[in-house]
Design a protein around this motif. Sequence first.
Motif, mmCIF file in Angstrom:
data_model
loop_
_atom_site.group_PDB
_atom_site.id
_atom_site.type_symbol
_atom_site.label_atom_id
_atom_site.label_comp_id
_atom_site.label_asym_id
_atom_site.label_seq_id
_atom_site.Cartn_x
_atom_site.Cartn_y
_atom_site.Cartn_z
ATOM 1 N N ALA A 24 0.829 -1.205 0.000
ATOM 2 C CA ALA A 24 0.000 0.000 0.000
ATOM 3 C C ALA A 24 0.867 1.260 0.000
ATOM 4 O O ALA A 24 0.588 2.228 -0.727
ATOM 5 C CB ALA A 24 -0.938 -0.010 1.207
ATOM 6 N N GLU A 25 1.956 1.268 0.776
ATOM 7 C CA GLU A 25 2.804 2.465 0.885
ATOM 8 C C GLU A 25 3.427 2.809 -0.465
ATOM 9 O O GLU A 25 3.567 3.970 -0.826
ATOM 10 C CB GLU A 25 3.919 2.258 1.909
ATOM 11 C CG GLU A 25 3.450 1.928 3.323
ATOM 12 C CD GLU A 25 2.885 0.523 3.438
ATOM 13 O OE1 GLU A 25 3.480 -0.420 2.868
ATOM 14 O OE2 GLU A 25 1.817 0.368 4.067
ATOM 15 N N GLN A 26 3.826 1.748 -1.180
ATOM 16 C CA GLN A 26 4.465 1.972 -2.471
ATOM 17 C C GLN A 26 3.458 2.590 -3.462
ATOM 18 O O GLN A 26 3.776 3.551 -4.171
ATOM 19 C CB GLN A 26 4.943 0.610 -2.981
ATOM 20 C CG GLN A 26 6.071 0.659 -3.979
ATOM 21 C CD GLN A 26 6.507 -0.756 -4.380
ATOM 22 O OE1 GLN A 26 5.893 -1.754 -3.993
ATOM 23 N NE2 GLN A 26 7.573 -0.836 -5.169
ATOM 24 N N LYS A 27 2.246 2.068 -3.436
ATOM 25 C CA LYS A 27 1.219 2.594 -4.339
ATOM 26 C C LYS A 27 0.830 4.017 -3.946
ATOM 27 O O LYS A 27 0.696 4.905 -4.797
ATOM 28 C CB LYS A 27 -0.001 1.669 -4.333
ATOM 29 C CG LYS A 27 0.301 0.273 -4.855
ATOM 30 C CD LYS A 27 -0.935 -0.609 -4.947
ATOM 31 C CE LYS A 27 -1.491 -1.003 -3.599
ATOM 32 N NZ LYS A 27 -2.621 -1.955 -3.694
ATOM 33 N N ASN A 28 0.683 4.244 -2.635
ATOM 34 C CA ASN A 28 0.357 5.600 -2.184
ATOM 35 C C ASN A 28 1.481 6.575 -2.525
ATOM 36 O O ASN A 28 1.232 7.747 -2.821
ATOM 37 C CB ASN A 28 0.081 5.612 -0.684
ATOM 38 C CG ASN A 28 -1.208 4.883 -0.350
ATOM 39 O OD1 ASN A 28 -2.100 4.770 -1.182
ATOM 40 N ND2 ASN A 28 -1.298 4.385 0.877
ATOM 41 N N PRO A 90 -8.126 3.628 2.793
ATOM 42 C CA PRO A 90 -7.576 2.281 3.025
ATOM 43 C C PRO A 90 -7.468 1.500 1.714
ATOM 44 O O PRO A 90 -8.278 1.668 0.810
ATOM 45 C CB PRO A 90 -8.608 1.636 3.969
ATOM 46 C CG PRO A 90 -9.800 2.517 3.972
ATOM 47 C CD PRO A 90 -9.410 3.859 3.456
ATOM 48 N N ASP A 91 -6.440 0.652 1.649
ATOM 49 C CA ASP A 91 -6.218 -0.180 0.462
ATOM 50 C C ASP A 91 -7.142 -1.390 0.535
ATOM 51 O O ASP A 91 -7.073 -2.171 1.487
ATOM 52 C CB ASP A 91 -4.750 -0.638 0.453
ATOM 53 C CG ASP A 91 -4.382 -1.398 -0.805
ATOM 54 O OD1 ASP A 91 -5.289 -1.774 -1.577
ATOM 55 O OD2 ASP A 91 -3.176 -1.616 -1.026
ATOM 56 N N PRO A 92 -8.019 -1.570 -0.446
ATOM 57 C CA PRO A 92 -8.920 -2.736 -0.367
ATOM 58 C C PRO A 92 -8.217 -4.059 -0.674
ATOM 59 O O PRO A 92 -8.728 -5.120 -0.300
ATOM 60 C CB PRO A 92 -9.980 -2.436 -1.441
ATOM 61 C CG PRO A 92 -9.290 -1.556 -2.439
ATOM 62 C CD PRO A 92 -8.277 -0.748 -1.652
ATOM 63 N N VAL A 93 -7.070 -3.998 -1.349
ATOM 64 C CA VAL A 93 -6.416 -5.239 -1.790
ATOM 65 C C VAL A 93 -5.898 -6.016 -0.582
ATOM 66 O O VAL A 93 -5.262 -5.450 0.303
ATOM 67 C CB VAL A 93 -5.271 -4.937 -2.769
ATOM 68 C CG1 VAL A 93 -4.489 -6.206 -3.120
ATOM 69 C CG2 VAL A 93 -5.824 -4.283 -4.030
ATOM 70 N N GLY A 94 -6.185 -7.291 -0.539
ATOM 71 C CA GLY A 94 -5.729 -8.140 0.562
ATOM 72 C C GLY A 94 -6.775 -8.345 1.625
ATOM 73 O O GLY A 94 -6.640 -9.248 2.463
ATOM 74 N N GLU A 95 -7.812 -7.524 1.613
ATOM 75 C CA GLU A 95 -8.885 -7.653 2.614
ATOM 76 C C GLU A 95 -9.460 -9.080 2.588
ATOM 77 O O GLU A 95 -9.693 -9.635 1.516
ATOM 78 C CB GLU A 95 -9.984 -6.636 2.298
ATOM 79 C CG GLU A 95 -11.000 -6.404 3.392
ATOM 80 C CD GLU A 95 -12.183 -5.569 2.875
ATOM 81 O OE1 GLU A 95 -13.326 -5.863 3.288
ATOM 82 O OE2 GLU A 95 -11.982 -4.646 2.064
ATOM 83 N N VAL A 96 -9.642 -9.654 3.763
ATOM 84 C CA VAL A 96 -10.146 -11.027 3.882
ATOM 85 C C VAL A 96 -11.600 -10.977 4.336
ATOM 86 O O VAL A 96 -11.949 -10.218 5.233
ATOM 87 C CB VAL A 96 -9.291 -11.808 4.895
ATOM 88 C CG1 VAL A 96 -9.966 -13.108 5.305
ATOM 89 C CG2 VAL A 96 -7.901 -12.079 4.310
ATOM 90 N N GLY A 136 -6.529 3.395 -10.363
ATOM 91 C CA GLY A 136 -5.954 2.140 -10.838
ATOM 92 C C GLY A 136 -4.743 1.748 -10.007
ATOM 93 O O GLY A 136 -4.655 0.621 -9.504
ATOM 94 N N VAL A 137 -3.809 2.667 -9.831
ATOM 95 C CA VAL A 137 -2.608 2.371 -9.048
ATOM 96 C C VAL A 137 -2.998 1.989 -7.624
ATOM 97 O O VAL A 137 -2.529 0.993 -7.065
ATOM 98 C CB VAL A 137 -1.641 3.572 -9.052
ATOM 99 C CG1 VAL A 137 -0.524 3.361 -8.047
ATOM 100 C CG2 VAL A 137 -1.070 3.783 -10.456
ATOM 101 N N LYS A 138 -3.902 2.772 -7.038
ATOM 102 C CA LYS A 138 -4.323 2.522 -5.656
ATOM 103 C C LYS A 138 -4.870 1.109 -5.475
ATOM 104 O O LYS A 138 -4.631 0.461 -4.456
ATOM 105 C CB LYS A 138 -5.400 3.546 -5.274
ATOM 106 C CG LYS A 138 -5.998 3.355 -3.902
ATOM 107 C CD LYS A 138 -5.115 3.933 -2.820
ATOM 108 C CE LYS A 138 -5.608 3.588 -1.434
ATOM 109 N NZ LYS A 138 -4.858 4.315 -0.399
ATOM 110 N N THR A 139 -5.629 0.635 -6.447
ATOM 111 C CA THR A 139 -6.266 -0.672 -6.327
ATOM 112 C C THR A 139 -5.458 -1.786 -6.990
ATOM 113 O O THR A 139 -5.937 -2.922 -7.105
ATOM 114 C CB THR A 139 -7.685 -0.642 -6.949
ATOM 115 O OG1 THR A 139 -7.583 -0.119 -8.287
ATOM 116 C CG2 THR A 139 -8.615 0.238 -6.149
#
Lengths: 419, 419
Positions: A24-28, A90-96, A136-139
């Motif tokens: 997430a930090e890299q994308k942000n 918040p980054d939605p990627v990885g959410e379980v 796009g980058v964020k997600t």
Amino acid sequence: MAISMTEMGLRARSASRQLARAAAEQKNGVLLALADQLGLQGAALLRANRQDVDAARAAGLSEAMLDRLMLNEARLAGMAADLRRVAELPDPVGEVFDAKTLPNGLKLHRQRVPIGVIGVIYEARPNVTLDVAGLGVKTGNAVILRGGSETLQSNLALARLVRQALHGAGLPEDAVQSVEDADRARVTELLALDDYVDMIIPRGGAALHKFCREHSRIPVITGGIGICHLFVDESADLEAALNIIDNAKTQRPTVCNALDTALVHRAVAAGFLPRLVQRLGAAGVTFRADPAAAACLPPDPRVQPAGPDDFDTEWLSLVLGLKVVDGVEAAVEHVAAHSTGHSDGILTRSDANAARFVAEVDSAAVYVNASTRFTDGGQFGLGAEVAVSTQRLHARGPMGLRELTTYKWVVIGTGQVRP
Amino acid sequence: MAISMTEMGLRARSASRQLARAAAEQKNGVLLALADQLGLQGAALLRANRQDVDAARAAGLSEAMLDRLMLNEARLAGMAADLRRVAELPDPVGEVFDAKTLPNGLKLHRQRVPIGVIGVIYEARPNVTLDVAGLGVKTGNAVILRGGSETLQSNLALARLVRQALHGAGLPEDAVQSVEDADRARVTELLALDDYVDMIIPRGGAALHKFCREHSRIPVITGGIGICHLFVDESADLEAALNIIDNAKTQRPTVCNALDTALVHRAVAAGFLPRLVQRLGAAGVTFRADPAAAACLPPDPRVQPAGPDDFDTEWLSLVLGLKVVDGVEAAVEHVAAHSTGHSDGILTRSDANAARFVAEVDSAAVYVNASTRFTDGGQFGLGAEVAVSTQRLHARGPMGLRELTTYKWVVIGTGQVRP
């Protein structure tokens, strides 16, 4: 020299695999660097944009189009602020989610992952380029951008900035690619890249959406076309109804969630319609009235008889259809026949009628006693919006970050086999 | 006389609006009545099916096809049991989620609603007719069924029963329609009915999925094609790995979640591969080995060199590809290049490698230490399954009842307008 669309698809697919794993930090970091560069490189961006504006003016585009096309310091600052805001979400990627343990001991959950590669086809506004690149980058999705030919120089300059920011963060530049060729054949080619592109988002008018649906081998998110209704029930608070209809019609008439038709219960039509015409007429609204509505109104040059297509028209301007109906059932029937399934509402004090309207109207957003203008990712608390979907699969209504993801099932075992 | 596809679409749309409002008890009543009728009208159904089987035998269809096509008392009883089981599942329609109150007082939630009209295009198995009809009714979706010409009489007889059951429950018969015309042109016409049909589910081979994707204006759920992998890591429990691979390959080799390729870590290949060939060879499996895998094996008529397309083949039979890889990274690369994104897994004792595999393999179902054969709606605890999606939008992996719904946003206000 421009690369082929197939090569672009291949590069996007490869980049998407790397981007999907980015932290997430890299994308942000990409989004924040980009926001900084909008300030630092503003002069060069405005020069590129000036070329587009000059060419568009020479080609005789309307002032409204020129305005949509134009960038200035304030608009760049707004775009930078939007990027910083998205970086904070918040980054939605990885959410379980839906985690469970099955009787055989298998541990199962769904985990959000990026969709993959998203193709976005849009028209005049260059801000869409940054908007979509940022989301796009964020997600974690690679994007292929196909802007209108009239914004080519602006889009290329903006896409260059995005690619520099990706490079600076150690992410693949090809995560964001912009089609550099104004030939419309590229759109058809993009729609056939089903081996590399997972989703197409058209952002534009009804003709663009129809074209995409008819020619795409890739799932298309259609939307953004709103023939919106508000039904003034017999028991409505008429003062509140005036405010709500005024807001829904006039607060920003050019957008998809603006009101197109007011349906008025017969029992209150004679009292309400003249007040409505007076109130909205003062704001410059003109009206298309069905015979029963017209019969409630004194002769008025602003009120014309509704033509055969008027209730199937998205006005996008200060025009409002007026129709008298016999009650909630007739209102629901009219909505079913004429709505594009975007935003429709009831104004009522009757809980029963509100419940019936909500149950029976099947639009992306169904309202009770509020303006249709709220149908928007930001207003709905999603933090951002890539589109408003009026189709039924995957996502409906405002699409935020989560709607740019899909999921995979993860199954953790200890040697289980199927009996 | 058969009605036109457009007329069928219109009727389905109209029926879907009524079915969407039906109470759970009413919908379950249809399923239970239908289950009863399968028993009561079994003789007539078997007569209709016999016509199909006789015609298929006369046309020279294979015994395997005849078996798929054939109904008997036991299969009818199984279909009835399935319907009763679906009737007992909770109704997803109406479920409320993501409820929140915004700072301006608007109350917002998402509410599950049926997708609308679903077109299902399938091949030989007549049980799909009842299966889809039952799941459609349960989830409030109208369905248009297009079975294979070889099951026409069976499907018509089954569809008639369904329509009687709908009628008996006071629901519109047109909620379930079966295309009565074996002409393939009807498929193309169905795929163009984007004004009336919201989703297409093909159930059949790769050619059918490809045809639908290329010709449909309606979103297509592609899936059911699985080139599935298991990677035996250096640290795997090799005894458990033999059991899991055996199960994944041989427990039901003709289905999409059966194993196609075993990837074996170089460090354990020489010890493991001969045991694997011995174990699975005894069950009738033959092998396609890459050079490094072949080098670990004694000459054996059951082991052939892998041809250029073998790792891109869904075997659907007792054939298994064997490949030696250098580790989890190479395994992930092979999966990315050859998997159809259905079901892929790692067999390992290393938490780090398991985590890496799960993070980097982007298939609908990703496994650790379990058989790929679990990718199934019933096995995943979804209660039912209409398809296994390997595309990325809307739903991935096993699609149960919830995946046959979408949602609408409901916004309840007290006069709010947008500032």
